[in-house]
Enzyme design. Structure first.
Site, PDB file in Angstrom:
ATOM      1  N   SER A   1      39.892 -70.545 -48.565  1.00  0.00           N
ATOM      2  CA  SER A   1      38.835 -71.590 -47.150  1.00  0.00           C
ATOM      3  C   SER A   1      38.807 -72.374 -48.485  1.00  0.00           C
ATOM      4  O   SER A   1      38.031 -73.525 -47.370  1.00  0.00           O
ATOM      5  CB  SER A   1      38.045 -70.646 -46.274  1.00  0.00           C
ATOM      6  OG  SER A   1      37.259 -70.203 -47.870  1.00  0.00           O
TER       7      SER A   1
ATOM      8  N   GLY B   1      34.225 -67.544 -42.772  1.00  0.00           N
ATOM      9  CA  GLY B   1      33.253 -66.464 -42.639  1.00  0.00           C
ATOM     10  C   GLY B   1      33.684 -66.229 -40.945  1.00  0.00           C
ATOM     11  O   GLY B   1      33.425 -65.320 -40.323  1.00  0.00           O
TER      12      GLY B   1
ATOM     13  N   CYS C   1      41.656 -64.762 -50.468  1.00  0.00           N
ATOM     14  CA  CYS C   1      40.443 -65.121 -49.531  1.00  0.00           C
ATOM     15  C   CYS C   1      40.251 -63.329 -48.643  1.00  0.00           C
ATOM     16  O   CYS C   1      41.751 -63.630 -48.216  1.00  0.00           O
ATOM     17  CB  CYS C   1      41.215 -66.113 -48.549  1.00  0.00           C
ATOM     18  SG  CYS C   1      39.437 -66.291 -47.128  1.00  0.00           S
ATOM     19  N   ASN C   2      39.233 -62.954 -48.952  1.00  0.00           N
ATOM     20  CA  ASN C   2      39.247 -61.429 -47.853  1.00  0.00           C
ATOM     21  C   ASN C   2      38.978 -61.334 -46.654  1.00  0.00           C
ATOM     22  O   ASN C   2      40.152 -60.973 -46.232  1.00  0.00           O
ATOM     23  CB  ASN C   2      37.824 -60.605 -48.455  1.00  0.00           C
ATOM     24  CG  ASN C   2      37.586 -60.604 -49.504  1.00  0.00           C
ATOM     25  OD1 ASN C   2      37.765 -59.149 -50.285  1.00  0.00           O
ATOM     26  ND2 ASN C   2      37.235 -61.448 -50.923  1.00  0.00           N
TER      27      ASN C   2
ATOM     28  N   CYS D   1      34.134 -61.288 -51.430  1.00  0.00           N
ATOM     29  CA  CYS D   1      34.481 -63.151 -51.219  1.00  0.00           C
ATOM     30  C   CYS D   1      34.887 -63.676 -52.357  1.00  0.00           C
ATOM     31  O   CYS D   1      34.021 -63.051 -53.309  1.00  0.00           O
ATOM     32  CB  CYS D   1      33.637 -63.264 -50.571  1.00  0.00           C
ATOM     33  SG  CYS D   1      33.756 -65.259 -50.431  1.00  0.00           S
ATOM     34  N   THR D   2      35.840 -63.955 -52.632  1.00  0.00           N
ATOM     35  CA  THR D   2      36.691 -65.015 -53.710  1.00  0.00           C
ATOM     36  C   THR D   2      35.266 -65.605 -54.427  1.00  0.00           C
ATOM     37  O   THR D   2      35.605 -66.805 -55.537  1.00  0.00           O
ATOM     38  CB  THR D   2      38.071 -64.799 -53.277  1.00  0.00           C
ATOM     39  OG1 THR D   2      37.639 -66.084 -52.713  1.00  0.00           O
ATOM     40  CG2 THR D   2      38.413 -64.414 -53.248  1.00  0.00           C
TER      41      THR D   2
HETATM   42  N1  DGL Z   1      36.777 -67.492 -50.077  1.00  0.00           N
HETATM   43  C1  DGL Z   1      35.937 -66.769 -48.759  1.00  0.00           C
HETATM   44  C2  DGL Z   1      36.664 -64.914 -48.989  1.00  0.00           C
HETATM   45  O1  DGL Z   1      37.197 -64.495 -49.408  1.00  0.00           O
HETATM   46  C3  DGL Z   1      35.206 -67.323 -47.887  1.00  0.00           C
HETATM   47  C4  DGL Z   1      35.463 -67.111 -46.594  1.00  0.00           C
HETATM   48  C5  DGL Z   1      34.416 -68.589 -45.887  1.00  0.00           C
HETATM   49  O2  DGL Z   1      35.061 -69.242 -46.126  1.00  0.00           O
HETATM   50  O3  DGL Z   1      34.013 -67.944 -45.706  1.00  0.00           O
HETATM   51  O4  DGL Z   1      35.975 -63.956 -47.806  1.00  0.00           O
END
Ligand code: DGL
Length: 259
Positions: free
Chosen positions: A11, A43, A73-74, A183-184
């Site tokens: 994201s 999210g 991205c999780n 979350c990454t």
């Molecule tokens: N890096 C995304 C993850 O691992 C962030 C998600 C988001 O944009 O809220 O979930």
């Protein structure tokens, strides 16, 4: 086909934490990284919207000839990877909060997990949590606002420390000994988290495991790049390239792209 790039999307800028592990493990691989910062955060969006955005990112990477896609991205993994695997022929690697190792190793029987709303409310996370964390206390915390601060270049701000103190307080009170980063974007918080957490709390993130899994799947499909020439490493963002650049070495060039 083996010379084709590894496609990676998130994201936003957070998935660069995964890209770094992949590049460290397989430095010969070409790669294309897509940061969908324009649509961050994922999210709070529902499953349908997260799936649609994941499709958009996937189709761009497939059009560039990627041989495998890492959903770095999780939130996108826990909401959309089943759909992607069913609908596209190339292999996908996903990332999920590493609740299993924390649950197996905790001595205090309490672990914390910091992740987005989309991840914590997903069916996939619930299933994993039920399976591995039955007999321990899991303190789930939505990291509201963290992704926004990182995406707007405020990783090292006072606002970030204030937010993290608030989120860690109940975990520290419950005597967690493991904190799982779901979350990454969050590996970039590790120095601040180490500062705020009691010394005995261990932080778990899944970046290296994702890189190892990516390598194993490439090997299985005979897709590892045998070439020894300098790889082509491309970074695209539909947000502010300067913010993404600040997380990467200057030798890698971040380019603006509307996708
Ligand atoms: N890096 C995304 C993850 O691992 C962030 C998600 C988001 O944009 O809220 O979930």
């Amino acid at each position: 086909m083996s010379k084709q790039p590894i496609g990676i999307f998130d994201s936003g800028v957070g998935g660069t934490s995964i890209w770094k592990e992949i590049h460290a493990l397989m430095p010969q691989e070409n790669s294309i990284y897509l940061a969908d910062s324009k649509n961050a955060p994922y999210g709070p969006k529902g499953k349908t919207a997260i799936t649609e955005l994941s499709i958009k990112n996937t189709e761009y990477l497939i059009a560039q000839g990627c041989k495998i896609i890492v959903v770095a991205c999780n939130t996108a993994t826990t909401n959309a990877i089943d759909y992607l695997r069913e609908n596209y022929a190339i292999p996908f690697i996903g990332i999920e909060p590493a609740i299993k190792p924390a649950a197996l190793q905790t001595q205090t029987h309490a672990v914390g997990i910091l992740a987005t709303e989309g991840t914590l409310s997903s069916e996939l996370f619930h299933k994993t949590s039920l399976l591995f964390a039955k007999n321990i206390t899991v303190l789930e915390q939505i990291g509201d606002g963290i992704v926004e601060l990182i995406e707007s270049g405020q990783l090292h701000s006072e606002a970030m420390r204030t937010l993290l103190k608030l989120y860690l307080k109940p975990m520290i009170e419950a005597n967690i000994d493991y904190l799982v980063l779901g979350c990454t974007h969050y590996p970039y918080l590790i120095p601040i988290l180490i500062d705020l957490l009691p010394k005995h709390v261990k932080i778990i993130d899944s970046g290296q495991a994702v890189a190892r899994q990516t390598k194993a799947v490439l090997e299985k499909h005979q897709l590892l790049n045998p070439s020894t020439i300098q790889p082509n490493l491309q970074f695209f963002t539909n947000g502010n390239p300067k913010i993404m650049q600040s997380l990467l070495s200057k030798k890698f060039k971040v380019e603006a792209l509307d996708f």
